[in-house]
Write a protein that holds these residues in place. Structure first.
Motif, PDB file in Angstrom:
ATOM      1  N   GLY A  91       0.853  -1.187   0.000  1.00 47.42           N
ATOM      2  CA  GLY A  91       0.000   0.000   0.000  1.00 47.42           C
ATOM      3  C   GLY A  91       0.886   1.233   0.000  1.00 47.42           C
ATOM      4  O   GLY A  91       1.977   1.208   0.573  1.00 47.42           O
ATOM      5  N   PHE A  92       0.443   2.299  -0.660  1.00 41.44           N
ATOM      6  CA  PHE A  92       1.251   3.512  -0.786  1.00 41.44           C
ATOM      7  C   PHE A  92       0.569   4.729  -0.221  1.00 41.44           C
ATOM      8  O   PHE A  92      -0.620   4.920  -0.429  1.00 41.44           O
ATOM      9  N   VAL A  93       1.369   5.567   0.410  1.00 45.06           N
ATOM     10  CA  VAL A  93       0.900   6.867   0.868  1.00 45.06           C
ATOM     11  C   VAL A  93       1.959   7.884   0.467  1.00 45.06           C
ATOM     12  O   VAL A  93       3.153   7.646   0.666  1.00 45.06           O
ATOM     13  N   VAL A 167       2.672  -4.615   3.536  1.00 49.54           N
ATOM     14  CA  VAL A 167       3.606  -3.503   3.720  1.00 49.54           C
ATOM     15  C   VAL A 167       2.945  -2.191   3.321  1.00 49.54           C
ATOM     16  O   VAL A 167       2.292  -2.112   2.278  1.00 49.54           O
ATOM     17  N   LEU A 168       3.130  -1.188   4.161  1.00 57.43           N
ATOM     18  CA  LEU A 168       2.671   0.149   3.833  1.00 57.43           C
ATOM     19  C   LEU A 168       3.911   1.008   3.596  1.00 57.43           C
ATOM     20  O   LEU A 168       4.785   1.083   4.457  1.00 57.43           O
ATOM     21  N   LEU A 169       3.996   1.613   2.403  1.00 60.87           N
ATOM     22  CA  LEU A 169       5.134   2.458   2.056  1.00 60.87           C
ATOM     23  C   LEU A 169       4.653   3.894   2.043  1.00 60.87           C
ATOM     24  O   LEU A 169       3.664   4.206   1.366  1.00 60.87           O
ATOM     25  N   VAL A 200       5.680  -1.172   8.176  1.00 60.65           N
ATOM     26  CA  VAL A 200       5.617   0.210   7.686  1.00 60.65           C
ATOM     27  C   VAL A 200       7.025   0.684   7.325  1.00 60.65           C
ATOM     28  O   VAL A 200       7.961   0.532   8.112  1.00 60.65           O
ATOM     29  N   ILE A 201       7.166   1.201   6.112  1.00 55.61           N
ATOM     30  CA  ILE A 201       8.436   1.788   5.676  1.00 55.61           C
ATOM     31  C   ILE A 201       8.120   3.221   5.268  1.00 55.61           C
ATOM     32  O   ILE A 201       7.354   3.457   4.330  1.00 55.61           O
ATOM     33  N   MET A 202       8.665   4.154   6.025  1.00 57.40           N
ATOM     34  CA  MET A 202       8.295   5.552   5.856  1.00 57.40           C
ATOM     35  C   MET A 202       9.528   6.419   5.609  1.00 57.40           C
ATOM     36  O   MET A 202      10.503   6.341   6.349  1.00 57.40           O
TER      37      MET A 202
END
Ligand code: ADP
Ligand code: MG
Length: 273
Positions: A91-93, A167-169, A200-202
């Motif tokens: 998922g992307f933000v 995974v949320l990037l 989460v990778i931010m």
């Protein structure tokens, strides 16, 4: 790759352009990320953070090096297979939210499910649930313009989690927000990480936001300069099972990275569930 490792980068490089105009944005990145981790990537502007995040998110391919996702060699996947990996697991933000401005909150969140060919009843229910998770119940029929910046970013997070990604990037997710809204977004990312086990990778350049992460990886000039972890006081839930939101074709990508074998990776196509 050991059991807890979800993502493994080895000697990843990325060169933009060719000849005299060539620019090497990543000069050999090695990085292992365990399932359930909350990682902040920091570093000065131009150090390659977004480039690395785009490679992790299968939005871009490295020039050289190896990217393993749960033992799947991503560089060996076709474009279509990488798109499947992206749609089903990631998922992307983004800093600028990237929402469809004339489209309701509900429809913005449903979009990734539409791409996956989900039935409308399933889309509606999943979108409502994702909106509830980010505190936007009651805002379903509003357009992004009718929402505050913090609400727009929460809407973008709902869109990113509606597919139940592993995974949320997030690339500078608080970059366009004031400090209080920024902290609200971080609390939400922490909750998704702790309560649902989403890795989460931010990317951030704000130390106060990186402080929420378990681990801070610093980039300088396309290399990892430092990697520091802190003890976590709350237990990490087990990683989300592979079957979350997963369709049959993708399971065959992960179980059989063997090109050309019937039913294996070579057979993979995007299909409606
Ligand atoms: P960061 O996110 O850390 O600010 P980026 O990963 O966006 O850095 O960019 C790293 C370097 O690569 C920068 O010098 C940038 O100008 C360059 N770069 C990024 N994208 C492109 C592109 N599409 N074409 C050419 N150069 C690029
Ligand atoms: Mg960037």
């Amino acid at each position: 790759m050991n059991n807890g490792t979800l993502i493994s980068l080895r000697a990843i490089t990325k060169t933009y352009g060719e000849g005299v105009a060539a620019f090497q944005a990543l000069k050999g990145i090695d990085l292992d990320i365990a399932a359930g981790q909350f990682v902040a990537i920091m570093g000065p502007s131009g150090s390659g953070k977004s480039t690395a995040l785009n490679i992790l998110g299968c939005l871009d391919a490295p020039t050289s090096g190896a990217y393993g996702f749960r033992d799947i060699p991503v560089e060996a996947l076709t474009r279509n297979q990488r798109a499947l990996l992206r749609r089903h697991y990631l998922g992307f933000v983004f800093q600028g939210f990237n929402l469809l401005s004339r489209t309701s909150a509900q429809e913005n969140v449903e979009l990734p499910l539409l791409y996956r060919g989900a039935e409308s009843a399933q889309r509606h229910a999943a979108a409502r649930e994702a909106l509830a998770q980010v505190g936007l119940t009651g805002w379903e029929h509003h357009t992004p313009a009718e929402l505050s910046g913090g609400q727009q970013q929460r809407l973008a997070i709902a869109r990113a989690i509606v597919t139940c990604p592993l995974v949320l990037l997030a690339d500078e997710p608080t970059g366009n927000l004031d400090s209080q809204r920024g902290h609200e977004i971080m609390d939400l990312l922490v909750a998704l990480n702790r309560e649902q086990g989403i890795t989460v990778i931010m990317v951030t350049h704000e130390p106060e936001m990186a402080h929420y992460a378990d681990r801070v990886v610093k980039f300088v000039d396309g290399v990892v300069e430092s990697d520091s972890r802190k003890e976590r006081h709350t237990p990490v839930p087990p990683p989300a099972p592979l079957v979350r939101g997963e369709s049959q074709p993708l399971r065959s990508v992960l179980s059989s990275p063997d090109k050309g074998r019937p039913g294996g990776v070579g057979e993979l196509r995007e299909t409606s569930p």
